[in-house]
Design an enzyme around this catalytic site. Structure first.
Site, mmCIF file in Angstrom:
data_model
loop_
_atom_site.group_PDB
_atom_site.id
_atom_site.type_symbol
_atom_site.label_atom_id
_atom_site.label_comp_id
_atom_site.label_asym_id
_atom_site.label_seq_id
_atom_site.Cartn_x
_atom_site.Cartn_y
_atom_site.Cartn_z
ATOM 1 N N CYS A 194 0.837 -1.191 0.000
ATOM 2 C CA CYS A 194 0.000 0.000 0.000
ATOM 3 C C CYS A 194 0.874 1.243 0.000
ATOM 4 O O CYS A 194 2.052 1.181 0.333
ATOM 5 C CB CYS A 194 -0.874 0.042 1.250
ATOM 6 S SG CYS A 194 -1.895 -1.428 1.434
ATOM 7 N N CYS A 252 15.528 -7.448 5.118
ATOM 8 C CA CYS A 252 14.773 -8.702 5.077
ATOM 9 C C CYS A 252 14.836 -9.229 3.642
ATOM 10 O O CYS A 252 14.457 -8.536 2.703
ATOM 11 C CB CYS A 252 13.309 -8.463 5.465
ATOM 12 S SG CYS A 252 12.297 -9.952 5.245
ATOM 13 N N TYR A 264 11.965 -3.943 -6.659
ATOM 14 C CA TYR A 264 10.784 -3.872 -7.505
ATOM 15 C C TYR A 264 9.786 -2.784 -7.096
ATOM 16 O O TYR A 264 9.249 -2.082 -7.939
ATOM 17 C CB TYR A 264 10.056 -5.219 -7.497
ATOM 18 C CG TYR A 264 8.669 -5.156 -8.096
ATOM 19 C CD1 TYR A 264 8.489 -5.092 -9.471
ATOM 20 C CD2 TYR A 264 7.541 -5.103 -7.283
ATOM 21 C CE1 TYR A 264 7.230 -4.986 -10.023
ATOM 22 C CE2 TYR A 264 6.271 -4.995 -7.836
ATOM 23 C CZ TYR A 264 6.116 -4.942 -9.197
ATOM 24 O OH TYR A 264 4.878 -4.835 -9.741
ATOM 25 N N ASN A 318 0.429 0.523 5.910
ATOM 26 C CA ASN A 318 1.191 -0.193 4.877
ATOM 27 C C ASN A 318 1.971 -1.291 5.583
ATOM 28 O O ASN A 318 2.756 -1.003 6.480
ATOM 29 C CB ASN A 318 2.137 0.785 4.172
ATOM 30 C CG ASN A 318 3.088 0.103 3.193
ATOM 31 O OD1 ASN A 318 4.149 0.635 2.898
ATOM 32 N ND2 ASN A 318 2.726 -1.051 2.683
ATOM 33 N N GLY A 319 1.752 -2.517 5.167
ATOM 34 C CA GLY A 319 2.447 -3.633 5.802
ATOM 35 C C GLY A 319 1.512 -4.805 5.979
ATOM 36 O O GLY A 319 0.480 -4.890 5.298
ATOM 37 N N GLY A 362 -0.415 0.519 -4.956
ATOM 38 C CA GLY A 362 -1.700 -0.164 -4.766
ATOM 39 C C GLY A 362 -2.735 0.407 -5.693
ATOM 40 O O GLY A 362 -2.899 1.624 -5.760
ATOM 41 N N CYS A 407 12.829 -4.063 3.849
ATOM 42 C CA CYS A 407 12.433 -4.990 2.771
ATOM 43 C C CYS A 407 13.281 -4.740 1.521
ATOM 44 O O CYS A 407 13.190 -3.680 0.883
ATOM 45 C CB CYS A 407 10.963 -4.782 2.437
ATOM 46 S SG CYS A 407 10.458 -5.617 0.928
ATOM 47 N N CYS A 453 5.931 -13.620 0.790
ATOM 48 C CA CYS A 453 6.234 -12.546 1.736
ATOM 49 C C CYS A 453 5.082 -12.464 2.740
ATOM 50 O O CYS A 453 3.918 -12.495 2.347
ATOM 51 C CB CYS A 453 6.342 -11.221 0.997
ATOM 52 S SG CYS A 453 6.602 -9.827 2.105
ATOM 53 N N CYS A 503 11.941 -13.687 1.202
ATOM 54 C CA CYS A 503 11.343 -14.279 -0.002
ATOM 55 C C CYS A 503 12.395 -15.008 -0.837
ATOM 56 O O CYS A 503 12.069 -15.914 -1.602
ATOM 57 C CB CYS A 503 10.612 -13.223 -0.823
ATOM 58 S SG CYS A 503 11.614 -11.781 -1.229
HETATM 59 P P1 AMP Z 1 6.016 -13.497 -13.673
HETATM 60 O O1 AMP Z 1 6.621 -13.696 -15.032
HETATM 61 O O2 AMP Z 1 4.583 -13.868 -13.670
HETATM 62 O O3 AMP Z 1 6.825 -14.179 -12.629
HETATM 63 O O4 AMP Z 1 6.043 -11.957 -13.353
HETATM 64 C C1 AMP Z 1 7.267 -11.291 -13.294
HETATM 65 C C2 AMP Z 1 7.014 -9.829 -13.276
HETATM 66 O O5 AMP Z 1 6.238 -9.468 -12.133
HETATM 67 C C3 AMP Z 1 8.304 -9.051 -13.186
HETATM 68 O O6 AMP Z 1 8.374 -8.234 -14.348
HETATM 69 C C4 AMP Z 1 8.204 -8.190 -11.947
HETATM 70 O O7 AMP Z 1 8.534 -6.847 -12.247
HETATM 71 C C5 AMP Z 1 6.774 -8.296 -11.533
HETATM 72 N N1 AMP Z 1 6.607 -8.467 -10.076
HETATM 73 C C6 AMP Z 1 7.426 -9.016 -9.198
HETATM 74 N N2 AMP Z 1 6.903 -9.005 -7.949
HETATM 75 C C7 AMP Z 1 5.720 -8.437 -8.044
HETATM 76 C C8 AMP Z 1 4.697 -8.112 -7.101
HETATM 77 N N3 AMP Z 1 4.785 -8.428 -5.830
HETATM 78 N N4 AMP Z 1 3.621 -7.455 -7.551
HETATM 79 C C9 AMP Z 1 3.511 -7.159 -8.837
HETATM 80 N N5 AMP Z 1 4.417 -7.459 -9.774
HETATM 81 C C10 AMP Z 1 5.518 -8.075 -9.401
#
Ligand code: AMP
Length: 466
Positions: free
Chosen positions: A2, A435, A243, A103-104, A28, A237, A384, A438
């Site tokens: 969030c 952390c 990302y 957020n968390g 979000g 994190c 996570c 994951c």
């Molecule tokens: P996938 O190929 O389905 O494993 O998706 C990979 C993509 O998801 C990558 O391009 C990441 O940038 C993105 N990604 C990684 N973690 C998350 C997350 N928690 N929420 C949304 N997108 C994510």
């Protein structure tokens, strides 16, 4: 995950919160909300499903008067995606309205909720954040701050919070500091927000980042440091830097952009791709990583994939169906760049492998001769529990497959993941305090049993929340 923001002593605070939420939209996209407190101490609130820009019109914002306001953008890690769970959470507290944006993720919310229900609490949402509100309300301490402290001492897990009681704004970060929160100044007022990009958009200046366990009381243009929460080992994190956060933000004292470039450079050292014609990112989160990879390897940087900006982050959609459909409409390869070429594709992470698999197919169909996939983080092997929406272990491709199997599944010519050491060195040099559960499985808090189950929804009492 969030995005949260709070303001104190800012004229038309809700209007500024709106802009801040706009900048925090990436954190979000399921719902958003703003609660303001007017000069007479009355609260005003609007929450809805969808994007910030669709939810708030100028007229809506005019209905949220006052110099104190908080806001929230949500995607669900606990509790389902529905209006009931949208925040800020607003209740009638005995000294006035209490509004909270979180957020968390609270890892002991299930047990706490079960106890509270036994004692007669009636919950109106299935989100973990409401547990905090009940704990505050039920505390036997007298002063509001002691009640908040009582509640915080009982919860485990990740929380960065903005909370108002009447005109007082509190900003709190859990003792492990999983999620970021920064303090900024705007003329005579103060702003707290998840990321510095939310300060930039409203022209606020960055004062500082809140440290793990820090707790601020902000009222009438002054900030008071309350005694910090009992200290614990820091667990920032690492995925925020990889990302989640925006590259133009400074998070945990680091420029997100600079960290991502360093991750890309390190990735190029660990997994070169000799003979490749060009390198490109899976936009946008890995743009800086691809840049770092290109600089380190000397391979030409290209724009090989175009992202449709009118589609939300694929992952943020709560159902698999929505995800799959969106992955196909989100990216398109530039045929002139990839046709006949040996390409290096850099992505920040691999989660389920679903987006990547369809992307690779698209790049292949556009004529790529060889595809070398490089991932700027280690294999994700566990969910996570601290606020990032990763799926269950069974859905994580690297939890159940070797790198060779993943390479075959994605149909790439080679696949290279950044090592854990490489990640840590790129993220923070010799500094510790992150952390990485994951990737490593080293969870800093007790892992909840049924994290992906709902906190059961009790009979709603609509009168409580406005
Ligand atoms: P996938 O190929 O389905 O494993 O998706 C990979 C993509 O998801 C990558 O391009 C990441 O940038 C993105 N990604 C990684 N973690 C998350 C997350 N928690 N929420 C949304 N997108 C994510």
């Amino acid at each position: 995950m969030c995005g949260i923001i709070g303001m104190s002593n800012v004229p038309e605070a809700a209007h500024q919160v709106y802009l801040g939420l706009y900048a925090l939209q990436h954190r979000g996209q399921e719902s958003a909300g703003i609660t303001s407190v007017d000069d007479d101490g009355r609260s005003h609130s609007h929450r809805a499903m969808g994007l910030v820009s669709d939810i708030f019109s100028p007229a809506r914002l005019d209905d949220l008067p006052g110099r104190v306001a908080i806001g929230h953008t949500r995607y669900s890690t606990s509790g389902s995606s529905e209006l009931n769970n949208a925040q800020p959470c607003l209740v009638d507290y005995h000294t006035g309205p209490l509004a909270l944006a979180h957020n968390g993720n609270l890892t002991n919310a299930h047990q706490l909720k079960a106890d509270l229900v036994k004692k007669g609490s009636i919950f109106r949402t299935s989100s973990d954040s409401e547990v905090l509100v009940h704990l505050i309300a039920r505390s036997e301490a007298r002063a509001p701050e002691d009640q908040i402290l009582d509640a915080l001492e009982r919860v485990e897990g990740a929380y960065s919070l903005v909370l108002t009681i009447g005109h007082v704004l509190y900003a709190i970060v859990d003792p492990r500091g999983f999620r970021p929160l920064v303090l900024g100044k705007l003329n005579g007022g103060y702003v707290v927000a998840s990321e510095t990009c939310a300060l930039d958009i409203i022209g606020a200046s960055l004062e500082r980042e809140l440290q793990p366990g820090e707790w601020l009381r902000i009222e009438n243009g002054s900030v008071q440091d309350l005694p910090p929460l009992p200290s614990k080992q820091h667990q920032r994190c690492v995925f925020e830097l990889i990302y989640f956060s925006r590259p133009d933000s400074v998070v945990f004292g680091e420029s997100v952009d600079a960290v991502r470039r360093a991750l890309g450079r390190r990735l190029a050292k660990e997994h070169p791709a000799p003979g490749a014609d060009c390198v490109f990112s899976v936009p946008d989160s890995s743009n800086a990583m691809a840049l770092g990879y290109a600089v380190q390897s000397g391979i030409k940087l290209e724009h090989g994939l175009i992202r449709n900006h009118y589609v939300g982050r694929t992952f943020i959609s709560p159902t698999q169906a929505a995800r799959t459909e969106k992955a196909r409409i989100k990216f398109n390869p530039v045929r002139g760049v990839v046709d006949g070429e040996r390409v290096v594709v850099v992505d920040d992470s691999l989660v389920r492998g679903t987006t990547s698999r369809s992307l690779i197919k698209m790049i292949r169909d556009a004529g790529a001769r060889e595809i070398h996939l490089r991932i700027a983080s280690p294999p994700i092997t566990g969910p996570c529990y601290s606020g990032i929406d990763t799926p269950t272990r069974g859905e994580l491709i690297a939890a159940t497959h070797t790198v060779e199997e993943i390479q075959r599944h994605l149909a790439v010519d080679s696949l290279g993941y950044l090592s854990a050491d490489g990640m840590h060195e790129a993220v923070a040099g010799a500094r510790s305090g992150f952390c990485d559960a994951c990737f490593s499985g080293a969870y800093p808090t007790t892992v909840p049993h049924n994290q992906h189950d709902e906190l059961p929804l009790d009979i709603p009492i609509p009168a409580v929340v406005k």
